[in-house]
Design an enzyme around this catalytic site. Sequence first.
Site, PDB file in Angstrom:
ATOM      1  N   ASP A  38     -10.051  -1.861   8.339  1.00 48.26           N
ATOM      2  CA  ASP A  38      -8.931  -0.452   8.553  1.00 48.26           C
ATOM      3  C   ASP A  38      -8.656  -0.984   9.802  1.00 48.26           C
ATOM      4  O   ASP A  38      -8.943  -1.018  10.617  1.00 48.26           O
ATOM      5  CB  ASP A  38      -9.231   0.627   8.001  1.00 48.26           C
ATOM      6  CG  ASP A  38      -8.029   1.571   7.236  1.00 48.26           C
ATOM      7  OD1 ASP A  38      -7.470   1.931   7.961  1.00 48.26           O
ATOM      8  OD2 ASP A  38      -7.990   1.646   6.048  1.00 48.26           O
ATOM      9  N   ASN A  91      -5.172  -5.077   0.947  1.00 54.62           N
ATOM     10  CA  ASN A  91      -4.245  -3.592   0.655  1.00 54.62           C
ATOM     11  C   ASN A  91      -3.487  -3.184   1.475  1.00 54.62           C
ATOM     12  O   ASN A  91      -2.487  -2.116   1.208  1.00 54.62           O
ATOM     13  CB  ASN A  91      -5.130  -3.033  -0.508  1.00 54.62           C
ATOM     14  CG  ASN A  91      -5.276  -1.726  -0.790  1.00 54.62           C
ATOM     15  OD1 ASN A  91      -4.512  -1.293  -1.255  1.00 54.62           O
ATOM     16  ND2 ASN A  91      -5.411  -1.068   0.749  1.00 54.62           N
ATOM     17  N   TYR A 157      10.159  -1.905   2.863  1.00 54.78           N
ATOM     18  CA  TYR A 157       8.883  -1.610   1.616  1.00 54.78           C
ATOM     19  C   TYR A 157       9.189  -2.577   0.631  1.00 54.78           C
ATOM     20  O   TYR A 157       8.358  -2.586  -0.156  1.00 54.78           O
ATOM     21  CB  TYR A 157       9.178  -0.299   1.252  1.00 54.78           C
ATOM     22  CG  TYR A 157       7.331  -0.035   0.907  1.00 54.78           C
ATOM     23  CD1 TYR A 157       6.179   0.657   0.987  1.00 54.78           C
ATOM     24  CD2 TYR A 157       7.233   0.283  -0.797  1.00 54.78           C
ATOM     25  CE1 TYR A 157       5.118   0.715   0.498  1.00 54.78           C
ATOM     26  CE2 TYR A 157       6.807  -0.071  -1.914  1.00 54.78           C
ATOM     27  CZ  TYR A 157       5.458   0.254  -1.163  1.00 54.78           C
ATOM     28  OH  TYR A 157       4.019   0.810  -1.534  1.00 54.78           O
ATOM     29  N   LYS A 161       7.132  -5.951  -0.588  1.00 59.79           N
ATOM     30  CA  LYS A 161       6.787  -5.635  -1.846  1.00 59.79           C
ATOM     31  C   LYS A 161       6.849  -6.991  -2.674  1.00 59.79           C
ATOM     32  O   LYS A 161       6.909  -7.655  -3.497  1.00 59.79           O
ATOM     33  CB  LYS A 161       6.463  -4.239  -2.659  1.00 59.79           C
ATOM     34  CG  LYS A 161       5.458  -3.487  -1.134  1.00 59.79           C
ATOM     35  CD  LYS A 161       4.258  -3.983  -1.446  1.00 59.79           C
ATOM     36  CE  LYS A 161       3.566  -2.655  -0.746  1.00 59.79           C
ATOM     37  NZ  LYS A 161       2.312  -3.389  -0.740  1.00 59.79           N
ATOM     38  N   ILE A 190       0.449   6.977  -6.536  1.00 55.97           N
ATOM     39  CA  ILE A 190      -0.715   7.263  -6.970  1.00 55.97           C
ATOM     40  C   ILE A 190      -0.729   7.806  -6.356  1.00 55.97           C
ATOM     41  O   ILE A 190      -0.549   7.640  -4.873  1.00 55.97           O
ATOM     42  CB  ILE A 190      -1.184   6.041  -6.870  1.00 55.97           C
ATOM     43  CG1 ILE A 190      -1.015   4.294  -8.002  1.00 55.97           C
ATOM     44  CG2 ILE A 190      -2.818   5.957  -6.831  1.00 55.97           C
ATOM     45  CD1 ILE A 190      -0.954   4.452  -9.001  1.00 55.97           C
ATOM     46  N   THR A 192      -2.399   9.533  -2.943  1.00 60.90           N
ATOM     47  CA  THR A 192      -3.370   9.125  -2.311  1.00 60.90           C
ATOM     48  C   THR A 192      -2.907   9.793  -0.771  1.00 60.90           C
ATOM     49  O   THR A 192      -1.222  10.097  -1.183  1.00 60.90           O
ATOM     50  CB  THR A 192      -3.557   7.196  -1.916  1.00 60.90           C
ATOM     51  OG1 THR A 192      -2.225   7.252  -1.444  1.00 60.90           O
ATOM     52  CG2 THR A 192      -3.135   6.530  -3.792  1.00 60.90           C
TER      53      THR A 192
HETATM   54  P1  NAI Z   1      -2.997   4.933   1.973  1.00 63.36           P
HETATM   55  O1  NAI Z   1      -2.586   5.472   2.813  1.00 63.36           O
HETATM   56  O2  NAI Z   1      -4.162   6.415   1.616  1.00 63.36           O
HETATM   57  O3  NAI Z   1      -4.149   3.543   2.670  1.00 63.36           O
HETATM   58  C1  NAI Z   1      -3.875   2.986   2.566  1.00 63.36           C
HETATM   59  C2  NAI Z   1      -4.701   2.319   4.432  1.00 63.36           C
HETATM   60  O4  NAI Z   1      -3.740   1.070   5.393  1.00 63.36           O
HETATM   61  C3  NAI Z   1      -5.148   2.955   5.275  1.00 63.36           C
HETATM   62  O5  NAI Z   1      -6.456   3.753   5.498  1.00 63.36           O
HETATM   63  C4  NAI Z   1      -4.360   2.836   6.610  1.00 63.36           C
HETATM   64  O6  NAI Z   1      -4.447   3.390   8.096  1.00 63.36           O
HETATM   65  C5  NAI Z   1      -4.634   1.051   6.529  1.00 63.36           C
HETATM   66  N1  NAI Z   1      -3.872   1.065   7.432  1.00 63.36           N
HETATM   67  C6  NAI Z   1      -1.848   1.158   7.392  1.00 63.36           C
HETATM   68  N2  NAI Z   1      -1.737  -0.232   8.675  1.00 63.36           N
HETATM   69  C7  NAI Z   1      -2.439  -0.868   9.136  1.00 63.36           C
HETATM   70  C8  NAI Z   1      -2.735  -2.171   9.375  1.00 63.36           C
HETATM   71  N3  NAI Z   1      -1.184  -2.556  10.292  1.00 63.36           N
HETATM   72  N4  NAI Z   1      -3.571  -2.566   9.613  1.00 63.36           N
HETATM   73  C9  NAI Z   1      -4.547  -2.460   8.334  1.00 63.36           C
HETATM   74  N5  NAI Z   1      -5.007  -1.261   7.670  1.00 63.36           N
HETATM   75  C10 NAI Z   1      -3.336  -0.403   8.032  1.00 63.36           C
HETATM   76  O7  NAI Z   1      -2.575   4.077   1.224  1.00 63.36           O
HETATM   77  P2  NAI Z   1      -2.392   3.987   0.006  1.00 63.36           P
HETATM   78  O8  NAI Z   1      -1.660   4.321  -1.323  1.00 63.36           O
HETATM   79  O9  NAI Z   1      -3.990   3.499  -0.640  1.00 63.36           O
HETATM   80  O10 NAI Z   1      -1.657   2.410  -0.461  1.00 63.36           O
HETATM   81  C11 NAI Z   1      -2.496   1.400  -0.937  1.00 63.36           C
HETATM   82  C12 NAI Z   1      -1.039  -0.160  -0.891  1.00 63.36           C
HETATM   83  O11 NAI Z   1      -1.434   0.569  -2.014  1.00 63.36           O
HETATM   84  C13 NAI Z   1      -0.308  -0.248   0.160  1.00 63.36           C
HETATM   85  O12 NAI Z   1      -0.553  -1.141   0.295  1.00 63.36           O
HETATM   86  C14 NAI Z   1       0.649   0.429  -1.127  1.00 63.36           C
HETATM   87  O13 NAI Z   1       2.140  -0.037  -0.501  1.00 63.36           O
HETATM   88  C15 NAI Z   1       0.344   0.092  -1.945  1.00 63.36           C
HETATM   89  N6  NAI Z   1       1.584   0.343  -2.818  1.00 63.36           N
HETATM   90  C16 NAI Z   1       0.822   2.290  -3.066  1.00 63.36           C
HETATM   91  C17 NAI Z   1       1.684   3.226  -4.165  1.00 63.36           C
HETATM   92  C18 NAI Z   1       0.908   4.924  -3.913  1.00 63.36           C
HETATM   93  O14 NAI Z   1       1.623   5.547  -4.533  1.00 63.36           O
HETATM   94  N7  NAI Z   1       0.398   5.542  -3.207  1.00 63.36           N
HETATM   95  C19 NAI Z   1       2.551   3.028  -5.015  1.00 63.36           C
HETATM   96  C20 NAI Z   1       1.939   1.547  -5.107  1.00 63.36           C
HETATM   97  C21 NAI Z   1       1.521  -0.050  -3.814  1.00 63.36           C
END
Ligand code: NAI
Length: 252
Positions: A38, A91, A157, A161, A190, A192
Amino acid sequence: MNKDFDGKVALVTGAGSGIGRASARLYARDGARVVVSDVDEEGGAETVQLIQEAGGEAFFVRADVAKAADCEALVKKTVETYGRLDAACNNAGIGGEANACADYSVEGWQKVIDINLNGVFYCTKYEIAAMLQNGGGSIVNMASILGQVAFPAAPAYVAAKHGVVGLTQSAALDYSAHGIRVNAVGPGFIKTPLLAALEADPDTMNMLVSLHPIGRLGEAEEVAELVVWLSSDRSSFVTGAYYPVDGGFLAR
Ligand code: NAI
């Protein structure tokens, strides 16, 4: 007890929070040694601690997926430390601005594409090279329902995707014969920290819930269960696929 990932090594980007953390925990639950990556060092350390407290093995590597050199170094460190790479979940991602095209900033567009699309390419590129060394592996790229359909005020976005889904299919085509499977997961909304800004507004939350026939938003673990299945040999005939995990969102 025999576990799916006994003797195997898994890498998760964006594992300091949300879906990435849940996926890292489930890989460890199922026997993998896990590389937690991360940009957020605190979140990453917490994930490692949670895994270790549950009796698993993990270590943290800071990597910004928008930088190819970081992704290369992440994979290198994984192989140096654990000797191999079997499973990866690309992710890490951000939401970006809430603006339609004409109002979307060029910088904002670039940032979302850099992290959500280019980052997946960089990681996939170096992961495949490492997996070829141990005769195969499985990559799971985190797409979204918005890798299949659009949503208001999210052009970068949605484009990123959709790109992740195309990249996934392309890599699957090129490497299936080499024992590397590549699949994409498409979560609905989701619960989060990614949605934290929206949670403050009950009307928006109710609107989002109404888009999911199942009548609620998803939990990170519900996505992670699909990630570990797609990463395991139990899904050995699955490659180049896009799997929604969306409470029926795309069925509407
Ligand atoms: P989150 O915000 O809880 O976690 C994302 C993580 O990615 C964070 O720990 C952040 O520090 C890290 N991150 C951000 N930029 C970064 C970079 N440049 N390099 C390394 N790490 C980085 O978000 P969540 O919801 O867990 O999202 C995870 C994935 O799931 C993302 O790709 C998001 O687009 C996808 N997603 C999420 C949805 C939702 O509703 N939460 C729905 C569909 C997809």
